[in-house]
Design an enzyme around this catalytic site. Structure first.
Site, PDB file in Angstrom:
ATOM      1  N   GLU A 101       0.830  -1.209   0.000  1.00  0.00           N
ATOM      2  CA  GLU A 101       0.000   0.000   0.000  1.00  0.00           C
ATOM      3  C   GLU A 101       0.864   1.258   0.000  1.00  0.00           C
ATOM      4  OE1 GLU A 101      -3.177   2.789   0.440  1.00  0.00           O
ATOM      5  OE2 GLU A 101      -2.866   0.866  -0.567  1.00  0.00           O
ATOM      6  N   HIS A 104       2.604   1.958  -3.286  1.00  0.00           N
ATOM      7  CA  HIS A 104       1.605   2.517  -4.206  1.00  0.00           C
ATOM      8  C   HIS A 104       1.431   4.019  -3.955  1.00  0.00           C
ATOM      9  CE1 HIS A 104      -1.950   2.863  -6.668  1.00  0.00           C
ATOM     10  NE2 HIS A 104      -2.706   3.188  -5.640  1.00  0.00           N
ATOM     11  N   HIS A 171     -11.808   6.001  -8.148  1.00  0.00           N
ATOM     12  CA  HIS A 171     -10.347   6.114  -8.050  1.00  0.00           C
ATOM     13  C   HIS A 171      -9.682   5.464  -9.269  1.00  0.00           C
ATOM     14  CE1 HIS A 171      -6.556   6.757  -6.126  1.00  0.00           C
ATOM     15  NE2 HIS A 171      -6.312   5.484  -5.899  1.00  0.00           N
ATOM     16  N   HIS A 287     -20.721  -6.710 -17.201  1.00  0.00           N
ATOM     17  CA  HIS A 287     -19.329  -6.421 -17.569  1.00  0.00           C
ATOM     18  C   HIS A 287     -18.884  -7.299 -18.734  1.00  0.00           C
ATOM     19  CE1 HIS A 287     -15.109  -5.526 -17.339  1.00  0.00           C
ATOM     20  NE2 HIS A 287     -14.788  -6.740 -16.928  1.00  0.00           N
ATOM     21  N   HIS A 345      -4.877  -8.507 -16.919  1.00  0.00           N
ATOM     22  CA  HIS A 345      -6.151  -8.020 -17.447  1.00  0.00           C
ATOM     23  C   HIS A 345      -6.311  -6.531 -17.165  1.00  0.00           C
ATOM     24  CE1 HIS A 345     -10.088  -8.674 -19.139  1.00  0.00           C
ATOM     25  NE2 HIS A 345     -10.696  -8.187 -18.067  1.00  0.00           N
TER      26      HIS A 345
END
Length: 394
Positions: A101, A104, A171, A287, A345
């Site tokens: 985290e 990032h 986000h 989706h 992906h």
């Protein structure tokens, strides 16, 4: 608190020094253009690493913001993290997840530093040249600055609102939007610094059709990105474990009302009850089917752009990426969501954003060139109409 913020700011500057050094020491004479494309590369990396952060359930590895237990990094917060890990070994807070985290966050802050540098340089050179140098027009760099600030705010809310799906999805979309803006700006820098004259590869009507197709593909991709983010943040990836059917049915039982209720907690309905499985099925099914529509429209766009010299390379990469993206999506289902393929992906989605943005920019540029060429052919220099127009502007 002030000490923590100062330490984090220094860390962000140190992280940004590496890409800044790459720009400074590069052989490219146009350092500003290099800065833009290095920022594109790092933003792409940030999106992929953000997907890794989400897929490893590391989004709450540090449960506060901007620091980690009020401290600048997991080294300093080691005792607090270990205490939380001891209470819940498989919970959201572990030392590994905390580092994922915080890496990032530091990468995001470093990109922010580069965008601030980009904006400052643009304003300085624009004022210095009194607006004569188009490559330093400060409008887009300033927009990028405010955009990255907004993205940072949603990053904070992602943590403080405990991974609320609509916030996490926004986000992701803002991250993709930042990538698209930087790519568009990079395309403009390439165009303005080109040393060779652009070749007209099609008539204005033909290029206009490609522009419309590229725009439609981008709009559909935006919808699909939102659906992909919604699928991931709601953990609906394995709601359908077969393909092309879902649960052995072409149209399975689905709960659209609860599945697409936006303002709710993770795993809960708006009323606070547990989210039914049929809601997850609805999210996944939509989706999947919109993805098919994106593949058809974007694939057709790539096919139409293929024969145009100025668009051929981008169209070819777009077609390849679409194929890889479809394959990775199907593999995610059949291989029970392996982490590497899931990250791939997400990287494919970011690459589609990059390529479709480039295709839209190049198609617009080609359309403008084709219109100018058609106008010059209709009214060559020396013609009465052209001379009248010149006298009018004098």
């Amino acid at each position: 608190m002030h000490l923590t913020l100062a330490q984090m700011a220094v860390t962000a500057l140190l992280v940004a020094l590496l890409p800044a050094a790459i720009v400074w020491t590069s052989s490219d004479a146009n350092k500003y253009r290099k800065l833009v494309w290095v920022s594109v590369f790092l933003t792409f990396d940030l999106i992929v690493f953000g997907a890794f952060t989400r897929l490893t359930d590391s989004g709450l590895g540090c449960p506060d913001w901007p620091g980690c237990y009020g401290l600048a990094n997991p080294f300093l917060a080691h005792d607090e993290i270990k205490a939380a890990e001891a209470l819940m070994p498989s919970g959201p807070v572990t030392l590994v997840k905390a580092w994922i985290e915080m890496i990032h966050r530091y990468l995001a802050m470093a990109i922010g530093v580069l965008i601030v540098a980009m904006m400052a340089q643009a304003w300085y050179q624009w004022n210095k040249s009194k607006g004569a140098r188009a490559e330093y027009a400060p409008g887009l760099p300033t927009l990028l600055f405010f955009f990255v600030c907004l993205q940072g705010a949603f990053g904070a809310w992602t943590v403080t609102l405990k991974l609320q799906p609509v916030i996490v999805t926004m986000h992701l979309l803002l991250g993709m939007g930042l990538l698209a803006l930087l790519v568009w700006y990079g395309g403009r820098q390439d165009q303005l610094s080109a040393t060779t004259r652009a070749v007209v590869s099609a008539s204005p009507p033909a290029m206009r059709k490609i522009r419309l197709l590229a725009g439609a593909s981008a709009a559909l991709l935006l919808l699909q990105l939102a659906l992909g983010g919604w699928t991931s943040t709601n953990y609906a990836t394995l709601a359908c474990t077969d393909f092309p059917l879902c649960g052995g049915k072409l149209v399975p039982e689905m709960d659209f009302e609860h599945g697409f209720s936006l303002w709710r907690e993770l795993g809960k309905t708006a009323a606070g009850h547990y989210l039914p499985f049929s809601a997850l099925t609805a999210i996944h099914w939509v989706h999947r089917n919109v993805g098919l529509l994106v593949a058809l429209v974007a694939g057709y766009t790539a096919w139409r752009a293929w024969d145009h010299a100025a668009l051929h390379k981008t169209a070819r990469y777009l077609a390849i990426t679409l194929g890889v993206q479809i394959a990775s999506g199907v593999a995610t289902i059949y291989l029970s969501f392996p982490l590497t393929i899931a990250v791939l992906h997400n990287a494919g989605a970011a690459m589609l954003v990059l390529l479709l943005t480039m295709l839209n920019y190049k198609a617009k540029h080609q359309y403008d060139i084709a219109k100018k060429a058609a106008s010059s052919a209709a009214f060559p220099p020396g013609s009465p109409i052209r001379q009248a127009g010149n006298h009018k502007h004098q």
